[in-house]
Design a protein around this motif. Structure first.
Motif, PDB file in Angstrom:
ATOM      1  N   UNK A 143       4.403   1.363  16.477  1.00 48.99           N
ATOM      2  CA  UNK A 143       4.043   1.819  15.135  1.00 48.99           C
ATOM      3  C   UNK A 143       2.558   1.600  14.920  1.00 48.99           C
ATOM      4  N   UNK A 144       1.835   2.650  14.578  1.00 45.42           N
ATOM      5  CA  UNK A 144       0.376   2.596  14.444  1.00 45.42           C
ATOM      6  C   UNK A 144      -0.023   2.993  13.029  1.00 45.42           C
ATOM      7  N   UNK A 145      -0.726   2.111  12.339  1.00 48.49           N
ATOM      8  CA  UNK A 145      -1.150   2.388  10.959  1.00 48.49           C
ATOM      9  C   UNK A 145      -2.337   3.344  10.934  1.00 48.49           C
ATOM     10  N   UNK A 146      -2.213   4.399  10.151  1.00 51.23           N
ATOM     11  CA  UNK A 146      -3.371   5.229   9.860  1.00 51.23           C
ATOM     12  C   UNK A 146      -4.094   4.712   8.615  1.00 51.23           C
ATOM     13  N   UNK A 147      -3.315   4.169   7.662  1.00 48.01           N
ATOM     14  CA  UNK A 147      -3.868   3.580   6.449  1.00 48.01           C
ATOM     15  C   UNK A 147      -3.300   2.173   6.296  1.00 48.01           C
ATOM     16  N   UNK A 148      -3.996   1.325   5.556  1.00 50.99           N
ATOM     17  CA  UNK A 148      -3.474  -0.006   5.278  1.00 50.99           C
ATOM     18  C   UNK A 148      -2.227   0.119   4.405  1.00 50.99           C
ATOM     19  N   UNK A 149      -1.087  -0.461   4.821  1.00 50.07           N
ATOM     20  CA  UNK A 149       0.128  -0.395   4.005  1.00 50.07           C
ATOM     21  C   UNK A 149      -0.104  -1.037   2.642  1.00 50.07           C
ATOM     22  N   UNK A 150       0.445  -0.462   1.555  1.00 52.42           N
ATOM     23  CA  UNK A 150       0.225  -1.001   0.209  1.00 52.42           C
ATOM     24  C   UNK A 150       0.630  -2.465   0.073  1.00 52.42           C
ATOM     25  N   UNK A 151       1.715  -2.877   0.786  1.00 49.72           N
ATOM     26  CA  UNK A 151       2.187  -4.250   0.654  1.00 49.72           C
ATOM     27  C   UNK A 151       1.270  -5.269   1.314  1.00 49.72           C
ATOM     28  N   UNK A 154      -0.278  -8.248  -0.632  1.00 46.99           N
ATOM     29  CA  UNK A 154       0.511  -9.432  -0.976  1.00 46.99           C
ATOM     30  C   UNK A 154       0.739 -10.351   0.217  1.00 46.99           C
ATOM     31  N   UNK A 155       0.167 -10.028   1.369  1.00 47.22           N
ATOM     32  CA  UNK A 155       0.380 -10.824   2.566  1.00 47.22           C
ATOM     33  C   UNK A 155      -0.653 -11.945   2.666  1.00 47.22           C
ATOM     34  N   UNK A 156      -0.300 -13.067   3.328  1.00 51.97           N
ATOM     35  CA  UNK A 156      -1.273 -14.155   3.519  1.00 51.97           C
ATOM     36  C   UNK A 156      -2.415 -13.710   4.423  1.00 51.97           C
ATOM     37  N   UNK A 157      -3.524 -14.466   4.459  1.00 53.53           N
ATOM     38  CA  UNK A 157      -4.712 -14.046   5.207  1.00 53.53           C
ATOM     39  C   UNK A 157      -4.468 -13.772   6.679  1.00 53.53           C
ATOM     40  N   UNK A 158      -3.537 -14.511   7.305  1.00 56.58           N
ATOM     41  CA  UNK A 158      -3.320 -14.308   8.737  1.00 56.58           C
ATOM     42  C   UNK A 158      -2.257 -13.267   9.028  1.00 56.58           C
ATOM     43  N   UNK A 159      -1.767 -12.578   7.993  1.00 61.96           N
ATOM     44  CA  UNK A 159      -0.751 -11.526   8.191  1.00 61.96           C
ATOM     45  C   UNK A 159      -1.218 -10.186   7.641  1.00 61.96           C
ATOM     46  N   UNK A 160      -2.523  -9.993   7.533  1.00 57.96           N
ATOM     47  CA  UNK A 160      -3.046  -8.765   6.974  1.00 57.96           C
ATOM     48  C   UNK A 160      -2.812  -7.577   7.916  1.00 57.96           C
ATOM     49  N   UNK A 161      -2.799  -6.384   7.337  1.00 59.83           N
ATOM     50  CA  UNK A 161      -2.671  -5.145   8.109  1.00 59.83           C
ATOM     51  C   UNK A 161      -3.869  -4.261   7.835  1.00 59.83           C
ATOM     52  N   UNK A 162      -4.127  -3.331   8.740  1.00 57.26           N
ATOM     53  CA  UNK A 162      -5.266  -2.431   8.632  1.00 57.26           C
ATOM     54  C   UNK A 162      -4.888  -1.084   9.226  1.00 57.26           C
ATOM     55  N   UNK A 163      -5.576  -0.035   8.818  1.00 55.63           N
ATOM     56  CA  UNK A 163      -5.314   1.295   9.350  1.00 55.63           C
ATOM     57  C   UNK A 163      -6.540   1.880  10.025  1.00 55.63           C
TER      58      UNK A 163
END
Length: 260
Positions: A143-151, A154-163
């Protein structure tokens, strides 16, 4: 825009000309689709949206419209040994494929995440599927993010996502699908000894955790903390704890203090 199967095949190249390609708009999960299918030959399935995308241990993987969701499945001969480091090997090849498309700053977080700037760009899931009527198959999902997921907010600093859009890198969709599929196919074609060599020779340069203090949460509730010393040639995490070296085969990893 829906991917073009012919363009995906062209990006995959002649080595994988025998691979079937299925393009879907919306599906419960590309990996679940493959688990239900009778695989006459290796098959790539890609979709723009998953309604029930999954990560490790059945956790939900955000799969909004427009993302790149790819799974590859193939039959496995009886008695075939599946290397435990296979998800890590897929990650190494996925980094190579994305770098060839101009995407920089990639690293890997054990056991199955691709990281950019301390945030998750992609996840990898490998599953063995046993069916009474169709034998055993292996399914590798990316699964590859094109955009940062909206959720992600609300994630902690070490669980961030990016697109990809957030880092200014959005190659042609078909080339991204092909890069993910090729990573799975190439890693899956390796003999166990070659996977072990990959862990020894190439993983260290990709390792996002080496030297960091991390906490590992096990499914059984056990928690341990220590300094990551890389992985074994079988893909297990080497963690130096206050009680000595631990070899960990699975678990959720948290980086103490985040990625700064």
């Amino acid at each position: 825009m829906t991917s073009n199967p012919r363009a995906i095949a062209e990006h995959l190249g002649p080595r994988w000309a025998h691979v079937a390609i299925e393009v879907l708009g919306r599906v419960d999960s590309t990996s679940a689709w493959l688990a239900r299918a009778e695989l006459k030959r290796p098959t790539v399935v890609t979709a723009e949206e998953q309604t029930t995308g999954r990560g490790r241990h059945g956790r939900r993987w955000a799969s909004p419209p427009g993302g790149v969701y790819v799974s590859v499945g193939w039959k496995v001969l009886p008695g075939t040994s599946i290397p435990t480091a296979l998800p890590l090997a897929v990650g190494v090849y996925l980094c190579e494929g994305l770098e060839a498309l101009g995407i920089k700053g990639l690293s890997l977080k054990w056991p199955n995440d691709l990281i950019v700037n301390g945030a998750k760009l992609a996840g990898i899931l490998v599953e063995s599927v046993d069916k009474a009527t169709d034998g055993r198959s292996l399914v590798v999902g990316v699964g590859l993010n094109l955009q940062t997921p909206p959720e992600a907010a609300d994630l902690p600093p070490d669980r961030q996502a990016i697109g990809l859009e957030d880092i200014g890198a959005v190659p042609q969709r078909e080339s991204l699908v092909a890069a993910a599929a090729r990573a799975a196919l190439e890693a899956g074609s390796l003999e166990p000894a070659a996977v072990s060599a990959l862990m020894t020779e190439q993983w260290p340069a990709r390792d996002a955790l080496a030297g960091r203090i991390c906490t590992i949460d096990h499914a059984n509730g056990e928690v341990c903390e220590g300094v990551v010393l890389g992985v074994t040639d079988e893909g297990a995490l080497r963690l130096e704890t206050a009680d000595g070296l631990r070899i960990l085969w699975n678990g959720e990893c948290r980086v103490r203090g985040g990625w700064e």
